[in-house]
Design a protein around this motif. Structure first.
Motif, PDB file in Angstrom:
ATOM      1  N   PRO A  81     -51.158 -30.410  14.042  1.00 40.84           N
ATOM      2  CA  PRO A  81     -51.941 -31.507  13.178  1.00 40.84           C
ATOM      3  C   PRO A  81     -52.478 -32.676  14.510  1.00 40.84           C
ATOM      4  CG  PRO A  81     -49.221 -31.214  13.514  1.00 40.84           C
ATOM      5  CD  PRO A  81     -49.863 -29.805  14.238  1.00 40.84           C
ATOM      6  N   GLN A 130     -55.918 -36.096  12.536  1.00 38.40           N
ATOM      7  CA  GLN A 130     -55.014 -37.484  11.392  1.00 38.40           C
ATOM      8  C   GLN A 130     -54.607 -38.808  11.910  1.00 38.40           C
ATOM      9  OE1 GLN A 130     -51.760 -36.267   9.663  1.00 38.40           O
ATOM     10  NE2 GLN A 130     -52.117 -34.248  10.032  1.00 38.40           N
ATOM     11  N   LEU A 550     -49.759 -30.086   5.942  1.00 36.26           N
ATOM     12  CA  LEU A 550     -49.157 -30.112   7.568  1.00 36.26           C
ATOM     13  C   LEU A 550     -49.199 -28.137   7.883  1.00 36.26           C
ATOM     14  CD1 LEU A 550     -48.103 -30.618  10.920  1.00 36.26           C
ATOM     15  CD2 LEU A 550     -46.259 -31.300   9.457  1.00 36.26           C
TER      16      LEU A 550
END
Length: 776
Positions: A81, A130, A550
């Motif tokens: 991530p 993100q 994820l």
């Protein structure tokens, strides 16, 4: 805790730091050396990642010395991530796409280097970021909730963040690049909002000097600009496209508006143009004064042809270079090492009347550094050409970095036990270290690994600490849900609301995995066999959670309470219902539901969308209207029906200003509005207007629309004019383009219907903008 410096240590460029803590590995930034010396790699030492592969990537800010290598790094680590602030993500896209363009151009040269990455790798990297908000702690590794990070505004450029890590081995504060000084575009960092930390990593770009007064520097800059213009000269200000260019534009506009600089045009070129667009789009991160300017003044912040500030298109550039009339040009790059600025510099450097004006850091290998150290008559190289320096060269300090005194203030506030100095040359960092003789100070080099012992506060065994981690997730009066030996199939499932309450209480701003939710719900009695039961409950989780990914796992970020109130009724939608929808950056539309919701999605077709499965959250309002007979039509025919209906709705006269007046400061819901309106078309028209313009007159909180204060509305001249016309009422005599008319009482957003009173059109009705109407 271990810190390994892959770049950006005892240098400015290629910032990249590996953090190993509590058995996990995180990477901070991945920059490039924009002005790499001959034989020096532009990249951090990525071979150091072979020993320990990062599991997550966190970005401090968008400057290329912190992000330039990230598409390559991300392609090497395809499943981890990546986190950044919203403005950092948007600015990074602009910078990286420009980097690809430049690398591809360089590759075409006979001695050009192979590009480090391509556009596809940039796209893939950007798609994985993100976005996280400021001051919102989150767990970068969903299965390690004990490691959290918080973005804290750094005051350096738009979106720039300091990083505050809380871990089982102590706290770490990483400044990235920081500024305490308020700039015209953004506020400096808030010294009073800084936490204490055990370990601190800080930049030291200006660790051996103090900045002069910013106001005085701006005044000196303006005086130089005016002196050049007065003698008929031109000014080129090579500027870093992100941050510095926007500051210079606002300074020049302000001094020109005050009469202290001649009213000559200002031209913006290179990447400066696209970055200015981003700054305006991301206005929520700008200075409050600029936000108010955009709302009240309704004028662009930067390029504004009406104020003689122009964006230069590539085909205009050559003509602009050749014209010698006085003007100001602000163009990237700030070190004259690329972009559009070298083209202007070659012509300006040769003319005595002109001026090259620098405002930022110049690497020793850059053309900008050579110019600042050159004398009149010297032969200098700019790009691939040589020119004799005849123009004036000036430099003023508008740095977006903290100086030595300011860094000392930040360190004293953080009060670390260990201090690590990076992002500066050895001389600056060594001078800075002398200010902290009472601290344990390290000045690492590229390749250095520093080991830091855990703080005394984490001495519990892993078994005990894990149970304690979940013990506080149980309600105070709760008893264990499971007894030893209970069969899993006999255990009651949690409700979706109960899982949301756990997540919202203990981590409202971060994503959760199903395992974490199960652990926090069942406490120390959670067992892996319960995971399928939790995941079954989460099948229709979109009403309570935002879903993400994820790796191969689905993640669940709890929605705000008001969002749940809005989405929960949508689960009961049936085919044939008409709804109002709005996608990201899209105008509101009317849509027909084709299937009942399942797994958080439903099939619908809208007046601008084809039939498709869409998430429930695109549905904004429920007008209580249905067309079940349309379900027999093909999706394309339904879309045509909706488009025709939408066109019909445009003839409805609905005016949000009358709604705002009737509300008298009291909140209302769209459902309440619909109960007062029997006509279906009018209901839909009101809903579309609320979605299109409602936020300019109301605050929306879940289902409720709360009218903004009268003072806030009335100070907008256009709104005040519109309200005055409404209050004048039916039959009020007005003038439109010097012709008499009366108001018919029909109005909509900034439009009124009038009836002409004289001339050949007497008696006819006409739509006119409220701005064109005056009272007789």
């Amino acid at each position: 805790m271990e810190l390994t410096f892959l770049g950006g240590a005892s240098e400015v460029g290629a910032s990249c730091t590996l953090l190993q803590v509590a058995g996990r590995t995180l990477l901070i930034d991945g920059g490039m050396r924009p002005a790499a010396r001959e034989g020096q790699s532009r990249l951090p030492d990525l071979s150091l990642l072979d020993k320990q592969s990062p599991e997550a990537l966190i970005i401090t800010h968008a400057h290329i010395d912190h992000t330039g290598a990230l598409p390559l790094i991300a392609s090497l680590l395809p499943h981890i991530p990546i986190y950044a602030t919203e403005s950092t993500r948007v600015l990074t896209e602009v910078l990286l796409r420009d980097s690809v363009r430049i690398m591809e151009q360089e590759h075409l040269r006979p001695d050009g280097e192979t590009p480090l990455y391509n556009a596809e790798q940039v796209d893939a990297f950007l798609g994985r970021i993100q976005v996280m908000g400021f001051r919102q702690p989150f767990a970068p590794l969903a299965d390690s909730p004990g490691i959290t990070v918080q973005f804290i505004p750094a005051g350096h450029i738009l979106g720039a963040a300091m990083l505050f890590f809380e871990t089982p081995e102590g706290t770490l504060f990483h400044t990235g690049d920081i500024s305490l000084t308020d700039q015209r575009t953004i506020k400096g960092l808030d010294i009073n909002a800084l936490p204490r930390a055990d370990v601190m990593i800080t930049e030291g770009t200006y660790g051996n000097r103090s900045h002069s007064s910013r106001k005085e520097e701006e005044q000196k800059l303006a005086a130089t600009v005016q002196a050049v213009l007065a003698r008929g000269g031109r000014i080129l200000c090579p500027a870093f496209a992100v941050g510095r260019a926007q500051e210079i534009i606002l300074i020049l506009k302000a001094y020109r508006a005050s009469g202290k600089i001649s009213p000559v045009p200002i031209y913006l070129d290179g990447m400066v143009r696209s970055v200015c667009d981003v700054y305006q789009q991301q206005s929520h991160d700008l200075q409050p004064t600029l936000q108010r300017h955009l709302i009240n003044g309704r004028r662009p912040l930067f390029a504004d042809p009406q104020l003689h500030v122009f964006s230069v298109r590539s085909f205009e550039r050559q003509d602009l270079v050749q014209h010698t009339k006085p003007k100001m040009v602000i163009s990237s790059s700030g070190m004259l090492s690329g972009g559009a600025s070298p083209l202007y510099a070659l012509d300006i450097a040769a003319r005595e009347q002109d001026c090259l004006l620098f405002t930022g850091y110049q690497d020793e290998e850059s053309p900008g550094y050579a110019l600042l150290n050159a004398k009149q008559g010297d032969r200098i190289r700019i790009g691939e050409q040589f020119v004799t320096l005849n123009c004036q060269v000036a430099r003023y300090n508008l740095s977006g970095h903290a100086d030595a005194n300011q860094i000392q203030v930040v360190v004293s506030k953080i009060q670390p036990a260990r201090l690590i100095l990076v992002h500066g040359d050895s001389e600056a960092l060594e001078a800075l270290s002398q200010r902290f003789k009472h601290l344990s100070v390290a000045i690492p080099h590229v390749g250095t690994t520093l080991s830091i012992a855990p703080t005394a506060k984490v001495l519990a065994s892993s078994d005990t600490s894990q149970r304690a981690m979940y013990a506080d997730a149980l309600l105070p009066d709760a008893t264990p849900l499971l007894a030893e030996g209970d069969p899993v199939q006999d255990i009651p499932s949690p409700t979706l609301q109960a899982l949301w309450e756990k997540a919202h209480t203990h981590g409202p701003l971060r994503p959760w995995t199903s395992v974490e939710l199960g652990q926090h719900y069942y406490g120390p009695d959670y067992r892996p066999a319960l995971r399928p039961l939790i995941e079954q409950v989460l099948r229709d989780a979109t009403t309570h959670f935002k879903l993400g990914r994820l790796g191969a796992q689905t993640t669940y970020q709890p929605r705000a309470s008001e969002a749940i109130q809005r989405l929960t009724p949508l689960v009961d939608l049936v085919p044939g219902e008409v709804v109002l929808v709005q996608g990201q950056n899209a105008s509101p539309q009317i849509a027909l539901v084709l299937s009942a919701p399942q797994d958080g999605t439903l099939s619908l077709v809208a007046d601008q969308w084809k039939q498709a499965q869409r998430p429930l959250n695109v549905i904004q309002l429920l007008p209580g209207v249905s067309r079940p007979e349309w379900l027999t039509l093909a999706p394309g025919e339904i879309k045509q029906q909706l488009q025709a209906w939408r066109k019909q709705l445009e003839t409805c006269w609905v005016d949000l200003f009358t709604c705002w007046e009737r509300a008298q400061g009291q909140p209302f819901t769209y459902a309440q509005l619909c109960t007062q309106v029997a006509d279906e078309d009018e209901r839909l028209a009101w809903g579309l207007e609320l979605l299109a313009h409602g936020r300019e007159l109301f605050n929306r909180e879940g289902e409720s629309w709360l009218p903004l204060e009268s003072e806030q509305i009335e100070k907008n001249p256009g709104f005040s004019q519109h309200l005055a016309l409404i209050r004048a009422g039916v039959g009020a005599v007005v003038m439109v383009n010097d012709q008499p008319a009366i108001l018919t009482g029909k109005s909509s957003w900034r439009l009124f219907e009038i009836q002409w009173q004289a001339g050949p059109t007497a008696g006819q009705h006409h739509k006119v903008r409220s701005a064109n109407i005056r009272f007789k």
